[in-house]
Design a protein around this motif. Structure first.
Motif, PDB file in Angstrom:
ATOM      1  N   ASP A 114      11.056   8.188  -8.307  1.00 36.81           N
ATOM      2  CA  ASP A 114      10.144   8.857  -7.393  1.00 36.81           C
ATOM      3  C   ASP A 114      10.176   8.163  -6.032  1.00 36.81           C
ATOM      4  O   ASP A 114      10.411   6.948  -5.939  1.00 36.81           O
ATOM      5  N   PRO A 115       9.950   8.908  -4.934  1.00 40.28           N
ATOM      6  CA  PRO A 115      10.065   8.338  -3.586  1.00 40.28           C
ATOM      7  C   PRO A 115       9.157   7.141  -3.331  1.00 40.28           C
ATOM      8  O   PRO A 115       9.542   6.214  -2.618  1.00 40.28           O
ATOM      9  N   VAL A 150       7.752   2.253   5.524  1.00 37.84           N
ATOM     10  CA  VAL A 150       8.781   3.279   5.343  1.00 37.84           C
ATOM     11  C   VAL A 150       8.143   4.536   4.768  1.00 37.84           C
ATOM     12  O   VAL A 150       7.246   4.464   3.920  1.00 37.84           O
ATOM     13  N   VAL A 151       8.582   5.682   5.276  1.00 36.42           N
ATOM     14  CA  VAL A 151       8.194   6.990   4.746  1.00 36.42           C
ATOM     15  C   VAL A 151       9.480   7.706   4.349  1.00 36.42           C
ATOM     16  O   VAL A 151      10.403   7.837   5.154  1.00 36.42           O
ATOM     17  N   LEU A 152       9.546   8.152   3.101  1.00 31.88           N
ATOM     18  CA  LEU A 152      10.712   8.865   2.579  1.00 31.88           C
ATOM     19  C   LEU A 152      10.324  10.317   2.308  1.00 31.88           C
ATOM     20  O   LEU A 152       9.406  10.585   1.530  1.00 31.88           O
ATOM     21  N   GLU A 212       0.869  -1.175   0.000  1.00 30.23           N
ATOM     22  CA  GLU A 212       0.000   0.000   0.000  1.00 30.23           C
ATOM     23  C   GLU A 212       0.906   1.225   0.000  1.00 30.23           C
ATOM     24  O   GLU A 212       1.665   1.438   0.946  1.00 30.23           O
ATOM     25  N   SER A 213       0.833   2.002  -1.059  1.00 24.32           N
ATOM     26  CA  SER A 213       1.784   3.092  -1.259  1.00 24.32           C
ATOM     27  C   SER A 213       1.062   4.400  -1.535  1.00 24.32           C
ATOM     28  O   SER A 213      -0.105   4.415  -1.949  1.00 24.32           O
ATOM     29  N   TYR A 230       8.701  19.568   0.048  1.00 20.72           N
ATOM     30  CA  TYR A 230       8.852  18.137   0.297  1.00 20.72           C
ATOM     31  C   TYR A 230       8.382  17.319  -0.901  1.00 20.72           C
ATOM     32  O   TYR A 230       7.379  17.640  -1.542  1.00 20.72           O
ATOM     33  N   LEU A 231       9.107  16.245  -1.158  1.00 19.24           N
ATOM     34  CA  LEU A 231       8.737  15.242  -2.145  1.00 19.24           C
ATOM     35  C   LEU A 231       8.665  13.922  -1.380  1.00 19.24           C
ATOM     36  O   LEU A 231       9.699  13.372  -0.993  1.00 19.24           O
ATOM     37  N   VAL A 232       7.452  13.439  -1.135  1.00 19.76           N
ATOM     38  CA  VAL A 232       7.246  12.379  -0.149  1.00 19.76           C
ATOM     39  C   VAL A 232       6.666  11.128  -0.799  1.00 19.76           C
ATOM     40  O   VAL A 232       5.779  11.199  -1.654  1.00 19.76           O
ATOM     41  N   GLY A 233       7.171   9.981  -0.365  1.00 18.27           N
ATOM     42  CA  GLY A 233       6.604   8.701  -0.749  1.00 18.27           C
ATOM     43  C   GLY A 233       6.522   7.800   0.467  1.00 18.27           C
ATOM     44  O   GLY A 233       7.283   7.962   1.428  1.00 18.27           O
ATOM     45  N   SER A 234       5.593   6.858   0.439  1.00 17.21           N
ATOM     46  CA  SER A 234       5.480   5.900   1.536  1.00 17.21           C
ATOM     47  C   SER A 234       5.017   4.565   0.985  1.00 17.21           C
ATOM     48  O   SER A 234       4.396   4.494  -0.081  1.00 17.21           O
TER      49      SER A 234
END
Length: 356
Positions: free
Chosen positions: A252-253, A281-283, A13-14, A22-26
């Motif tokens: 991309d994150p 994980v959160v980037l 699940e992303s 901020y450029l955020v991905g999880s």
């Protein structure tokens, strides 16, 4: 180690989000575990303070109720503190953790629940970083490619943690609280918070967080928050190297987070459990008001190491910490902490449940 499946659940699940800073991905994955107990939060701006961003990872154990509840409510508790509006973020985070824990003790949804959760949160406002941590999830920043820890794990085998555990009537056995819990601070876990003579900060297991502060510079590239399902498999520096290489490739994150989960997943669960946990994980890519291409270019630079990088203590140091605690508590205290009495030949009580 909890129960595991015969085959891992690898569906992820992303999510992703971005603004000028901020450029955020999880991403999160159940993996080999029977249930998914993690939660996470990424808010580019808080409703009550648009200049403040909030990111968090919650690694639940014994169920998911406390981690899910914390993911929805912890940032609200922090913002609600008067210290937050006064600019005292450290105290606002500390009080927010404790107030949320107390709220869950009386809330009908959680008061009878046996689960608990770690919490590692990163609050960023006007270039200042505040990381609050309770448990063994972790946050790490990359500064010109060097991993800089923003938190340190709370393990019952660490000296200061063991002191508190024993003083509140508990003990450490097999590097676990009362032979059970592998971390020494958490939200929830109310069975370990019943010492009437101690405040919330001094319970066997406490929700009181350590708060580390930092100031962003143009050399800060990104921050990684993750549960121990990641950190048990890779070191701080290995994670930073992995993420940095992908960002240099203009990935991309979100996809980087997904690939990191796959990298940490064990091929089977027959080798001690590493890589068999839930993973989250959160980037957080730090743009500093510039374009993502600027971040990608920074991550392509050679890393610069200053020696600030500190991984969590090795096993030898942990054993030394335990030995010092044992030597600093007389026999009677140790026996009371373990709730056992054991007579030695010289009639001196011994720490039967404090293992080295």
């Amino acid at each position: 180690m909890g129960q595991t499946l015969s085959e891992p659940v690898t569906k992820k699940e992303s999510a992703s989000c971005a603004n000028e800073n901020y450029l955020v991905g999880s991403s999160c994955m159940q993996g080999w575990r029977v249930d998914m107990e993690d939660a996470h939060t990424h808010l580019l701006s808080l409703p009550d303070d648009p200049k403040c961003a909030f990111f968090a990872v919650y690694d639940g154990h014994g169920g998911s109720k406390v981690s899910q509840y914390s993911g929805i409510n912890l940032h609200k508790k922090v913002v609600a503190q008067k210290e937050f509006s006064e600019g005292n973020m450290k105290e606002a985070i500390e009080k927010g953790f404790l107030e949320l824990d107390q709220q869950m003790r009386v809330d009908e949804e959680t008061k009878d629940d046996v689960s608990g959760t770690t919490a590692v949160v990163v609050l960023i406002k006007e270039g200042d970083v505040y990381c609050g941590n309770a448990g063994d999830s972790r946050a790490v920043s990359s500064v010109v490619g060097e991993a800089r820890p923003l938190s340190f794990d709370h393990k019952p085998s660490h000296e200061t943690e063991a002191r508190r555990i024993i003083a509140a009537g508990g003990w450490v056995e097999f590097n676990r609280v009362n032979g059970n819990l592998a971390l020494s601070r958490a939200l929830g876990d109310f069975a370990f918070k019943n010492c009437d003579t101690k405040p919330a900060e001094e319970q066997i297991v406490t929700a009181f967080p350590d708060v580390i502060t930092d100031k962003l510079t143009p050399d800060h590239e990104f921050i990684v928050l993750a549960c121990d399902g990641i950190w048990d498999v890779m070191t701080n520096q290995e994670v930073v190297d992995f993420v940095r290489e992908k960002l240099a490739e203009k990935r991309d994150p979100q996809s980087i987070c997904e690939e990191l989960l796959t990298r940490c997943l064990a091929p089977d669960c027959q080798m001690g459990g590493l890589g068999c946990d839930n993973m989250t994980v959160v980037l957080v890519g730090l743009l500093h008001g510039q374009s993502p291409d600027t971040l990608f270019t920074k991550c392509a630079r050679p890393a610069v190491f200053t020696g600030v990088n500190n991984e969590d203590g090795d096993q030898n140091q942990i054993q030394q910490d335990i030995s010092r605690v044992i030597n600093n508590f007389d026999g009677e205290q140790r026996v009371n902490a373990a709730n056992q009495e054991e007579e030695e030949d010289d009639n001196e009580p011994a720490p039967a449940n404090f293992q080295v």
